[in-house]
Write a protein that holds these residues in place. Structure first.
Motif, mmCIF file in Angstrom:
data_model
loop_
_atom_site.group_PDB
_atom_site.id
_atom_site.type_symbol
_atom_site.label_atom_id
_atom_site.label_comp_id
_atom_site.label_asym_id
_atom_site.label_seq_id
_atom_site.Cartn_x
_atom_site.Cartn_y
_atom_site.Cartn_z
ATOM 1 N N ARG A 172 0.817 -1.216 0.000
ATOM 2 C CA ARG A 172 0.000 0.000 0.000
ATOM 3 C C ARG A 172 0.847 1.261 0.000
ATOM 4 O O ARG A 172 0.381 2.339 -0.400
ATOM 5 N N LEU A 173 2.103 1.131 0.471
ATOM 6 C CA LEU A 173 3.004 2.277 0.431
ATOM 7 C C LEU A 173 3.409 2.616 -1.003
ATOM 8 O O LEU A 173 3.798 3.748 -1.290
ATOM 9 N N ASP A 222 -1.159 4.291 -4.612
ATOM 10 C CA ASP A 222 -2.136 5.240 -4.077
ATOM 11 C C ASP A 222 -3.520 4.591 -4.086
ATOM 12 O O ASP A 222 -4.013 4.174 -5.133
ATOM 13 N N GLU A 223 -4.142 4.482 -2.921
ATOM 14 C CA GLU A 223 -5.424 3.786 -2.805
ATOM 15 C C GLU A 223 -6.551 4.525 -3.531
ATOM 16 O O GLU A 223 -7.543 3.914 -3.923
ATOM 17 N N ASN A 224 -6.420 5.825 -3.688
ATOM 18 C CA ASN A 224 -7.468 6.605 -4.347
ATOM 19 C C ASN A 224 -7.387 6.524 -5.870
ATOM 20 O O ASN A 224 -8.386 6.303 -6.556
ATOM 21 N N THR A 225 -6.196 6.708 -6.387
ATOM 22 C CA THR A 225 -6.017 6.718 -7.849
ATOM 23 C C THR A 225 -5.608 5.362 -8.398
ATOM 24 O O THR A 225 -5.652 5.134 -9.606
ATOM 25 N N SER A 263 2.339 5.639 -5.807
ATOM 26 C CA SER A 263 2.462 6.675 -4.781
ATOM 27 C C SER A 263 3.824 7.353 -4.931
ATOM 28 O O SER A 263 4.610 7.030 -5.840
ATOM 29 N N GLY A 264 4.122 8.281 -4.027
ATOM 30 C CA GLY A 264 5.421 8.940 -4.065
ATOM 31 C C GLY A 264 6.554 7.943 -3.922
ATOM 32 O O GLY A 264 7.550 7.992 -4.657
ATOM 33 N N TYR A 300 7.021 5.952 -7.162
ATOM 34 C CA TYR A 300 7.793 6.658 -8.194
ATOM 35 C C TYR A 300 9.285 6.686 -7.837
ATOM 36 O O TYR A 300 10.147 6.558 -8.721
#
Length: 243
Positions: free
Chosen positions: A55-56, A59-62, A66-67, A70
């Motif tokens: 999950r790190l 991104d759970e929303n998109t 996540s940062g 990347y």
């Protein structure tokens, strides 16, 4: 594909015929390679099998990266460049730490392949890659033929693969992607033999300019690590079974 050129220029070296020194040097090179592979394998497995770590990365929303995702995908290239250009400026422990950090980030980025491909196909491709790499490493070490010209051809092939991969990012051609994969397998098989022979000559008793023998062994480990990782990824693209 790890689009990092695995070939480096070892400047200001004077070769001396010393088989014992060459064997010791190559032993250190392969030690660093195995350490990096171990770190990468551990990180890849940990992130692929631990939901909280995964999950790190996403991104759970998109449902995009996540940062940290990347960073894991693009930071390895920065680490390779930092190690390469910091060879004569950075202390050996700092270079070693950067190498381990690079292997960890690469492993994190490779965790996604365990989500895309079946575990069985990843394992079988890894074993096949290990056997191919081992055979070509022995060939590069034992052959008496100078592979310099052959290595130059492989490097040009590598540049062609990088360019074709960038072009295919826009074309999205399945056929071109498969062609790149087949050519990539051939290129990294050839580069393995070429790099091992080059490292054998470097280790046969050298004066290293501003860098120590330990630093060059670390750089050699990075070179072979990249050869193996790219060979593994190319074979996975050809023979891997998706979930």
């Amino acid at each position: 594909m790890e689009n990092n050129n695995p070939n480096y220029v070892y400047d200001n070296v004077i070769q001396i015929d010393d088989a014992s020194a060459s064997r010791k040097f190559l032993a250190n090179v392969f030690l660093w390679m195995f350490i990096a592979l171990g770190v990468s394998a551990f990180c890849a497995y940990a992130f692929a099998t631990t939901p909280s770590l995964l999950r790190l990365m996403v991104d759970e929303n998109t449902h995009g990266l996540s940062g940290l995702g990347y960073i894991a995908m693009f930071a390895p290239l920065a680490f390779v460049l930092l190690i390469r250009f910091g060879l004569n400026r950075l202390a050996y422990p700092v270079l070693a730490l950067l190498f381990v950090a690079y292997a960890a980030l690469t492993g994190i980025s490779l965790s996604f392949i365990l989500l895309i491909y079946t575990a069985g196909s990843v394992l079988s491709v890894f074993i096949s890659s290990s056997l191919l790499f081992g055979v070509m490493a022995v060939a590069g070490y034992t052959t008496s033929q100078d592979l310099t010209k052959f290595g130059s051809i492989m490097i040009m092939g590598l540049i062609g693969i990088v360019i074709a991969s960038v072009v295919n990012m826009f074309m999205h051609s399945t056929g071109l992607d498969m062609l790149i994969s087949y050519i990539g397998v051939a290129v990294f098989i050839g580069l393995t033999a070429y790099d091992v022979q080059k490292l054998k000559r470097i280790g046969a008793g050298l004066e290293y300019g501003d860098a120590t023998a330990k630093k060059y062994a670390l750089m050699g480990g990075l070179t072979l690590y990249l050869d193996f990782i790219n060979l593994f990824l190319m074979l996975l693209r050809v023979f891997g079974r998706r979930r």
